[in-house]
Design a protein around this motif. Structure first.
Motif, PDB file in Angstrom:
ATOM      1  N   ASP A 156       0.848   0.813  13.812  1.00 19.62           N
ATOM      2  CA  ASP A 156       1.347   2.171  14.028  1.00 19.62           C
ATOM      3  C   ASP A 156       2.378   2.502  12.965  1.00 19.62           C
ATOM      4  O   ASP A 156       3.404   1.832  12.852  1.00 19.62           O
ATOM      5  CB  ASP A 156       1.961   2.293  15.427  1.00 19.62           C
ATOM      6  N   HIS A 157       2.079   3.524  12.198  1.00 20.14           N
ATOM      7  CA  HIS A 157       2.898   3.800  11.025  1.00 20.14           C
ATOM      8  C   HIS A 157       3.044   5.295  10.817  1.00 20.14           C
ATOM      9  O   HIS A 157       2.123   6.056  11.100  1.00 20.14           O
ATOM     10  CB  HIS A 157       2.252   3.178   9.787  1.00 20.14           C
ATOM     11  N   LEU A 169       0.604  -6.779   7.911  1.00 20.30           N
ATOM     12  CA  LEU A 169       1.619  -7.682   8.456  1.00 20.30           C
ATOM     13  C   LEU A 169       2.957  -7.010   8.698  1.00 20.30           C
ATOM     14  O   LEU A 169       3.790  -7.536   9.436  1.00 20.30           O
ATOM     15  CB  LEU A 169       1.849  -8.864   7.508  1.00 20.30           C
ATOM     16  N   GLY A 170       3.200  -5.877   8.064  1.00 22.59           N
ATOM     17  CA  GLY A 170       4.493  -5.236   8.200  1.00 22.59           C
ATOM     18  C   GLY A 170       4.662  -4.145   7.167  1.00 22.59           C
ATOM     19  O   GLY A 170       3.679  -3.625   6.621  1.00 22.59           O
ATOM     20  N   ARG A 171       5.923  -3.819   6.855  1.00 22.94           N
ATOM     21  CA  ARG A 171       6.242  -2.733   5.945  1.00 22.94           C
ATOM     22  C   ARG A 171       7.404  -3.122   5.054  1.00 22.94           C
ATOM     23  O   ARG A 171       8.295  -3.859   5.477  1.00 22.94           O
ATOM     24  CB  ARG A 171       6.647  -1.477   6.730  1.00 22.94           C
ATOM     25  N   VAL A 172       7.413  -2.562   3.861  1.00 21.09           N
ATOM     26  CA  VAL A 172       8.500  -2.779   2.905  1.00 21.09           C
ATOM     27  C   VAL A 172       9.009  -1.420   2.445  1.00 21.09           C
ATOM     28  O   VAL A 172       8.215  -0.573   2.017  1.00 21.09           O
ATOM     29  CB  VAL A 172       8.020  -3.595   1.689  1.00 21.09           C
ATOM     30  N   ASP A 173      10.307  -1.209   2.544  1.00 18.51           N
ATOM     31  CA  ASP A 173      10.917   0.015   2.021  1.00 18.51           C
ATOM     32  C   ASP A 173      11.506  -0.315   0.654  1.00 18.51           C
ATOM     33  O   ASP A 173      12.566  -0.938   0.559  1.00 18.51           O
ATOM     34  CB  ASP A 173      12.009   0.515   2.967  1.00 18.51           C
ATOM     35  N   PRO A 174      10.852   0.061  -0.445  1.00 22.00           N
ATOM     36  CA  PRO A 174      11.242  -0.395  -1.771  1.00 22.00           C
ATOM     37  C   PRO A 174      12.214   0.538  -2.478  1.00 22.00           C
ATOM     38  O   PRO A 174      12.336   1.723  -2.163  1.00 22.00           O
ATOM     39  CB  PRO A 174       9.903  -0.428  -2.511  1.00 22.00           C
ATOM     40  N   LEU A 213       0.821  -1.201   0.000  1.00 21.93           N
ATOM     41  CA  LEU A 213       0.000   0.000   0.000  1.00 21.93           C
ATOM     42  C   LEU A 213       0.859   1.257   0.000  1.00 21.93           C
ATOM     43  O   LEU A 213       1.895   1.318   0.673  1.00 21.93           O
ATOM     44  CB  LEU A 213      -0.882   0.056   1.248  1.00 21.93           C
ATOM     45  N   SER A 214       0.403   2.262  -0.713  1.00 19.83           N
ATOM     46  CA  SER A 214       0.999   3.583  -0.538  1.00 19.83           C
ATOM     47  C   SER A 214       0.746   4.050   0.888  1.00 19.83           C
ATOM     48  O   SER A 214      -0.345   3.830   1.442  1.00 19.83           O
ATOM     49  CB  SER A 214       0.359   4.581  -1.513  1.00 19.83           C
ATOM     50  N   PRO A 215       1.709   4.723   1.517  1.00 17.29           N
ATOM     51  CA  PRO A 215       1.436   5.310   2.835  1.00 17.29           C
ATOM     52  C   PRO A 215       0.318   6.347   2.805  1.00 17.29           C
ATOM     53  O   PRO A 215      -0.229   6.690   3.845  1.00 17.29           O
ATOM     54  CB  PRO A 215       2.768   5.973   3.214  1.00 17.29           C
ATOM     55  N   PHE A 216      -0.015   6.830   1.596  1.00 16.38           N
ATOM     56  CA  PHE A 216      -1.074   7.822   1.447  1.00 16.38           C
ATOM     57  C   PHE A 216      -2.389   7.186   0.985  1.00 16.38           C
ATOM     58  O   PHE A 216      -3.316   7.896   0.605  1.00 16.38           O
ATOM     59  CB  PHE A 216      -0.644   8.897   0.450  1.00 16.38           C
ATOM     60  N   PRO A 234       3.024  -0.257   3.716  1.00 15.39           N
ATOM     61  CA  PRO A 234       2.385  -1.321   4.484  1.00 15.39           C
ATOM     62  C   PRO A 234       2.074  -2.538   3.615  1.00 15.39           C
ATOM     63  O   PRO A 234       1.682  -2.408   2.447  1.00 15.39           O
ATOM     64  CB  PRO A 234       1.100  -0.658   4.986  1.00 15.39           C
ATOM     65  N   LEU A 235       2.258  -3.723   4.206  1.00 12.59           N
ATOM     66  CA  LEU A 235       1.975  -4.990   3.539  1.00 12.59           C
ATOM     67  C   LEU A 235       0.624  -5.499   4.026  1.00 12.59           C
ATOM     68  O   LEU A 235       0.459  -5.811   5.205  1.00 12.59           O
ATOM     69  CB  LEU A 235       3.074  -6.004   3.860  1.00 12.59           C
TER      70      LEU A 235
END
Length: 398
Positions: free
Chosen positions: A292-293, A320-325, A272-275, A312-313
């Motif tokens: 919490d993000h 479930l978590g986050r990915v910094d691409p 997901l986009s953070p926005f 966000p994943l």
């Protein structure tokens, strides 16, 4: 309808379906998605893609970028406009009348961020009438100096005319706004409507309730950035149903149509986009998903916890978590994957999380034209790297 009682899980599922992440894939493509959400937030940051492209991708899959732009801006006929909703957003053209309350407030105040230089608006109107649509650069420049806030007179003038509805941002080209006169861009039957403030607010709060499925007073206010007291003054007229969600400290309101059919069906697995409107309200994401993000793009690199543009994943209706691409040629890189501790606490959960991550990464890679995926760092440190490698291999061939 009397007040309904919902579990936290029911509220979460209602929100997922309302946002297009649970159940049958939404029909009608990007235009229908925009109508469903009511607003798609814009942002300058582009890593895999810009946020307004990531939003339809997350819901619809590998939709082409040209199809996204055409759906927003049309091909000779404007289907949407850019204005202030949750933030700068793409909004369906049919909703033009609903923002009259905001345009009216700006007109009443007389200015927004800068005092408008005398005569510059008349000059801009004349230029647009004779030569438009035009960018700020074509109108005379965006900045008077290198400081981001130091706008040129023409930038101040055009943004003021946009605020009050005399001009419309009808497109982005090279991330520059393209402006046209509202009298040319907005269909007359929409442009000439002037609903009063209560009518505008009633429609927008109802829209927010439908887009969220179930929401608190604060959630409803945040969606289009109206005041909570404005929500209070129109809430009874929206048709939303009072709801009590177990575990939520505040009362809520639900979309009555959403309550008629229990949410069920497929869950989307995606980044997901953070926005994205599912998570743009950080307090709501914490309450609904226990997630919490915050965006760390403007945090000094040494102080970042999750990464520059951590996405966000989403899988199985959970975050479930986050990915910094990042990208390196035709390789999609996950510079850091940060799983939520609960998602990898047991071996079965870790296997499920690894499979979801692999699926999301390979789908994103294919969409942006990459044919390889590399994960550089996993947090927490105890996650089995071999498990993830196996999941990535399986997803690549599956």
């Amino acid at each position: 309808m009397d007040e309904v009682e919902l579990s936290a899980d029911e509220a979460r599922r209602l929100q997922l379906r309302a946002q297009g992440f649970l159940g049958a894939r939404p029909k009608g493509g990007v235009p229908a998605m925009l109508e469903r959400l009511g607003a798609v937030q814009l942002d300058t940051i582009s890593v895999l893609a810009r946020s307004h492209e990531l939003v339809p991708y997350a819901r619809l899959g590998a939709v082409g970028r040209n199809a996204v732009e055409t759906a927003y801006w049309g091909n000779g006929t404007y289907r949407a406009f850019e204005y202030w909703a949750h933030a700068a957003s793409v909004i369906p053209m049919a909703d033009w009348p609903l923002f009259e309350f905001r345009r009216r407030a700006y007109r009443s105040r007389g200015w927004r961020w800068h005092k408008v230089p005398e005569g510059v608006c008349d000059e801009i109107r004349a230029r647009l009438r004779s030569d438009g649509p035009l960018t700020t650069k074509e109108l005379g420049g965006a900045k008077a100096s290198s400081e981001w806030w130091d706008w040129s007179d023409h930038k101040i003038g055009i943004e003021w005319l946009l605020d009050i509805g005399e001009v419309v941002c009808v497109e982005r080209v090279g991330w520059r706004r393209v402006y046209d006169l509202a009298e040319r861009a907005v269909p007359e039957h929409l442009r000439t409507q002037e609903p009063d403030d209560d009518a505008c607010l009633t429609a927008l709060v109802a829209r927010a309730g439908k887009a969220l499925g179930v929401a608190t007073r604060g959630d409803l206010a945040d969606y289009y950035r109206v005041r909570q007291d404005q929500v209070d003054q129109v809430i009874e007229a929206t048709g939303l149903v009072r709801a009590s969600v177990r575990g939520w400290a505040q009362p809520a309101w639900a979309d009555p149509e959403a309550l008629d059919v229990p949410p069920k069906g497929r869950h989307v697995t995606t980044l997901l986009s953070p926005f994205d409107s599912l998570v743009w309200d950080r307090a709501r994401a914490s309450r609904v998903f226990g997630f919490d993000h915050r965006l760390e793009a403007y945090v000094p690199k040494a102080k970042r916890v999750h990464g520059y543009f951590a996405m966000p994943l989403l899988a199985g209706g959970r975050l479930l978590g986050r990915v910094d691409p990042a990208r390196d040629g035709r390789t999609l890189i996950a510079r850091q994957v940060t799983f939520e501790p609960w998602a990898v606490r047991t071996a079965p959960r870790a296997e499920t999380a690894a499979a979801a991550l692999a699926t999301a990464l390979w789908r994103a890679a294919s969409w942006v034209g990459c044919d390889d995926v590399r994960v550089e760092r996993i947090v927490p440190d105890g996650v089995d790297r071999a498990l993830l490698d196996a999941a990535l291999k399986s997803a690549a061939t599956g």
